[in-house]
Design a protein around this motif. Structure first.
Motif, PDB file in Angstrom:
ATOM      1  N   THR A   4       5.454  40.308  27.004  1.00 40.32           N
ATOM      2  CA  THR A   4       6.456  41.354  27.325  1.00 40.32           C
ATOM      3  C   THR A   4       7.305  41.098  26.425  1.00 40.32           C
ATOM      4  O   THR A   4       7.903  40.299  27.306  1.00 40.32           O
ATOM      5  N   SER A  26      11.052  42.547  26.538  1.00 39.27           N
ATOM      6  CA  SER A  26      12.486  43.598  27.705  1.00 39.27           C
ATOM      7  C   SER A  26      13.808  43.325  27.067  1.00 39.27           C
ATOM      8  O   SER A  26      14.728  42.123  27.047  1.00 39.27           O
ATOM      9  N   SER A  76      11.024  47.776  28.879  1.00 41.48           N
ATOM     10  CA  SER A  76       9.734  47.049  28.924  1.00 41.48           C
ATOM     11  C   SER A  76       9.101  47.302  27.612  1.00 41.48           C
ATOM     12  O   SER A  76       8.874  48.264  27.930  1.00 41.48           O
ATOM     13  N   THR A 122       4.888  45.622  26.417  1.00 44.16           N
ATOM     14  CA  THR A 122       3.876  44.601  27.026  1.00 44.16           C
ATOM     15  C   THR A 122       3.063  44.685  25.949  1.00 44.16           C
ATOM     16  O   THR A 122       1.817  45.956  25.624  1.00 44.16           O
ATOM     17  N   ASP A 139       9.325  51.282  24.116  1.00 45.94           N
ATOM     18  CA  ASP A 139       8.732  51.684  24.738  1.00 45.94           C
ATOM     19  C   ASP A 139       8.129  52.987  25.304  1.00 45.94           C
ATOM     20  O   ASP A 139       7.771  53.348  23.495  1.00 45.94           O
TER      21      ASP A 139
END
Length: 255
Positions: free
Chosen positions: A131, A133, A138, A140, A181
């Motif tokens: 991840t 962030s 964030s 992943t 994101d």
């Protein structure tokens, strides 16, 4: 002007299609083919750096971009964003600190080139959800890390495969890495400049890395065994040379 030697970046790994000839040929055919790109892809949004990104940057002399990543439930510091590396590398010491099960390791038969001007034979890789962030947003992704048993001041090297998978852009001038994101929000990850300088200074003090390479000839009946062992820094590695062999023979022949 005579050329005295060559300095390489890290080459090999999963970049370029993979470590087998068939995978690399397939990759080359895909690169050489002409394809129409889908317009309006959310990942094609502009990622730009402006003077605003310089406001919190401490004046530096070419500091590397060093960030933190959350993986295997732990926050990993000292992650070097290395755009010159064709592989995402996790060092064996980091693997141990994450308390990961050896069952996660998968065999890998390829090589890396460029570590200490040597060819480094690898035996393992693992895939971990990692991840990225900035505290507000964030992202992943599954990252395939090649496990390298070598001394390093960094815990992970984040190379081109991960950066391309994330569609991330890093700027050493602005000391940041940017990516999107899943909703298209820009994630701005700042480099830890203090940590970056410590890592760089320690890398100058650290002795040249020693790679534990286990070579066993393949057998028709049994598959090649796979081993990874931690380095014993107190035990120096001694490699025999032709001159040493000659002296040994002379001592044996002497009365």
């Amino acid at each position: 002007m005579p050329v005295l030697g060559e300095v390489h970046t890290i080459a090999g790994g999963f970049s370029g299609g993979g470590h087998t000839a068939s995978q690399r040929k397939k990759y080359a055919r895909g690169v050489n083919s002409i394809e129409e790109r889908i317009s309006g892809n959310q990942w094609e949004s502009d990622l730009v750096f402006t003077r605003v990104d310089l406001q919190d940057v401490v004046p530096h002399d070419n500091d590397p971009v060093v960030i933190s990543v959350v993986t295997a439930g732990r926050k990993v510091h000292k992650v070097l964003v290395d755009q010159g590396s064709s592989a995402d590398v996790m060092f064996w010491s980091t693997f141990n600190k994450l308390r990961l099960s050896p069952d996660l390791l998968r065999p890998y038969t390829g090589c890396l080139y460029g570590f200490a001007d040597n060819q480094v034979e690898l035996r393992h890789y693992l895939e971990l959800r990692s991840t990225f962030s900035d505290g507000a947003a964030s992202r992943t992704e599954n990252i395939r890390y090649l496990v390298v048993n070598a001394n390093s001041t960094y815990n992970i090297l984040l190379g081109r495969p991960a950066l391309n998978r994330l569609n991330a852009v890093a700027s050493t001038r602005h000391m940041k890495m940017k990516l999107l994101d899943l909703s298209g929000t820009v994630i701005v990850i700042k480099s830890d400049q203090e940590e970056a300088r410590k890592c760089y200074e320690n890398s100058l003090k650290t002795k040249r890395g020693v790679f534990m390479v286990f070579e066993r000839p393949p057998s028709a009946d049994t598959a090649m065994e796979v081993e990874v062992e931690p380095l014993n820094e107190a035990t120096p590695t001694v490699r025999a040379t032709p001159e040493a062999d000659t002296h040994a023979e002379e001592r044996q022949d002497a009365p």
